[in-house]
Design a protein around this motif. Structure first.
Motif: not given
Lengths: 162, 170, 190
Positions: A60, A101, A106-107, A111, A129, B39, B41, B92, B100-101, B103-105, B123-126, B130, B161-162, C138
């Motif tokens: 995206k 990771n 994992q997948n 970013q 992303n 950070v 996942m 997700r 896929t988990p 990714f969040l920062i 910033r993260y995606d679902s 995003s 998850s990490t 940012w």
């Protein structure tokens, strides 16, 4: 261990058709790529290949083209826009890519943020992303400027964070 | 004299589905650091086909004001909230089309300074969108804990998850 | 670790790999005034890239403030700034201005008490003498009272000079940085 430089490459005179970092050690948690990039044409879509593959990505992207802000789902491995010739001279895009990771089964989540700028209305700050649906450890990263050539002075630096 | 920084302070890698993840005792764990970077996942065990909220709070108290912008593959939208006790971050689920988990920062600035509210870039995606944005915790107290759990009483953060917490000196 | 350059090859690999790569260089906390400068940046030859992290607020009796950025003391109309603004998704751009900027990125004195704006600004290849400098930022300001924005900003300067100084100042005719403001400079090897 703080952020660690894994390697860096600078394109010399004559340019390069591709930039790939291989044999990345699996000793970190995340990867960071910082780049100052320019290629043989401006406004080129920059795409990412991992372990030699451009497959199994979804993305995206959010990009400002100087007039409007638009969202995109393709290219599926899109991470930015590169400055290039036929536009403002000696201007290089500024890009950062974070991969989480990278050495797990994992997948992978990715970013990217990119600052493409020139002295015209078309200017492309962008966010991307991505998901790489592949459980393999990442051992190589390749940035591809479509079918164009990387120009002298392009720099990519790769780091692990652990 | 330059000081190497960006140091791993704490981490959690879930070996089984878990209701909450907590980073506590930050006054000690993160002593000497100025900013924190979290950070993650993460994915939820929920059965929603889209996303569920990973809720974040500081010190289990206070209120948050947040502004976010989201984009999918063709459109953008925005969201604001005020006075929330937790920050929602959509991740997700086990039923998402891509498992896929997310990714969040989170960049948490001046987390221990007692002369300001705490402002965070995230910033993260679902599954669908995003997200990027900024939020503010309306307390001048030092952040001593970061707490995460998934919205819904019977929903967990899934195994694998990490969560990595880094400190940056200033 | 190896590097593959496909096609025309004439590149080199730097020899600094393996060690810590992100170092705090300097932190400035604002005690008075509306301007701070990181000087002698061109002496940071161990680094390839720079990052500034800041937490800032102004004292002027207004709500939204702007941090302007100048490099090397240049005040000519040499700067271009283009932003995605996230609240809601709008944009901002300005070319050939006398400084980089993104509007309303910090709260001022009449904004929510104790609220500060934050930012991460990255300069790649800052010592190059053959590139116009492109900066990626940012930024975020979450303060009620009319100013709550976040930005992805690309900035371009019309000079190829190596960066020797970075000046960050509050745009406008009055007001200083508030107590609690700090700017931290980090070097990144590459």
């Amino acid at each position: 261990m703080p952020m660690t430089l894994v390697g860096s490459v600078t394109v010399g005179a004559g340019g390069a058709s591709s930039l790939e970092f291989s044999n990345i050690p699996a000793t970190g948690t995340d990867l960071v790529v910082l780049g100052s990039i320019r290629c043989s044409s401006w406004g080129v879509n920059l795409t990412l290949e991992l372990n030699g593959s451009a497959s199994n990505f979804s993305s995206k992207g959010l990009l400002y083209n100087g007039t409007t802000i638009n969202a995109y789902g393709s290219p599926s491995n899109w991470v930015g826009v590169a400055n290039g010739t036929n536009r403002a001279t000696n201007v290089f895009s500024n890009i950062r890519i974070d991969i989480a990771n990278y050495a797990t089964t994992q997948n992978k989540g990715i970013q990217a943020s990119n600052a493409y700028a020139d002295f015209q209305t078309t200017s492309y700050p962008s966010f991307h992303n991505l998901v790489w649906s592949n459980s393999a450890t990442i051992n190589s990263i390749k940035l591809v400027p479509e079918d164009k050539t990387w120009l002298e002075g392009t720099i990519l630096s790769v780091y692990t964070i652990s | 004299m330059p000081t190497p920084t960006y140091d791993l302070l704490a981490s959690t890698v879930l070996g089984s589905n878990t209701a909450t993840v907590n980073f506590t005792n930050l006054g000690t764990v993160a002593a000497g650091y100025r900013d924190l970077v979290l950070v993650c996942m993460a994915r939820s065990s929920g059965t929603s086909s889209g996303n569920e909220a990973l809720l974040l709070d500081f010190n289990s108290t206070g209120a948050f004001d947040a502004t976010s912008s989201a984009w999918d593959t063709s459109s953008t939208s925005s969201q604001t909230s005020s006075g929330s006790s937790k920050i929602e971050n959509y991740i997700r689920t086990s039923q998402s089309s891509n498992t896929t988990p997310s990714f969040l920062i989170f960049h948490i600035f001046d987390f221990a300074q007692t002369n300001k509210h705490k402002t965070v870039l995230r910033r993260y995606d679902s599954s669908t969108y995003s997200w990027w944005g900024v939020f503010r915790w309306n307390q001048t107290s030092a952040i001593t804990s970061i707490n995460l759990d998934v919205e819904g009483t019977s929903t967990d953060i899934v195994a694998g998850s990490t969560f990595y917490l880094y400190g940056i000196v200033s | 670790m190896s590097f593959i350059l496909l096609g025309i090859l004439n590149s080199q690999v730097t020899a600094a790999a393996g060690g810590p790569a992100y170092d705090l260089i300097e932190t400035t906390t604002a005690t008075s005034g509306g301007s701070i400068t990181f000087s002698n940046v061109n002496n940071l030859t161990d680094y390839k890239h720079l990052q500034i992290r800041y937490v800032a607020r102004g004292t002027e009796a207004n709500t939204g403030g702007t941090i302007g950025i100048r490099l090397n003391g240049v005040t000519a109309s040499d700067y271009s700034s283009h932003s995605i603004i996230g609240s809601p998704s709008t944009s901002g751009s300005a070319d050939f201005t006398t400084y980089f900027f993104a509007n309303d990125t910090i709260p001022l004195g009449s904004s929510t008490t104790s609220a500060f704006g934050v930012g991460i600004i990255e300069f790649t290849d800052f010592l190059s003498t053959s590139k116009h400098k492109v900066i990626r930022a940012w930024l975020g300001n979450q303060a009620l009272g009319g100013t709550r924005n976040f930005y992805l900003t690309g900035m371009l300067t019309n000079t190829t000079a190596a960066i020797s100084s970075i000046n960050l100042f509050i745009v406008g005719t009055s007001g200083n940085y508030a107590t609690g403001t700090r700017f931290s400079l980090y070097g990144i090897k590459g």
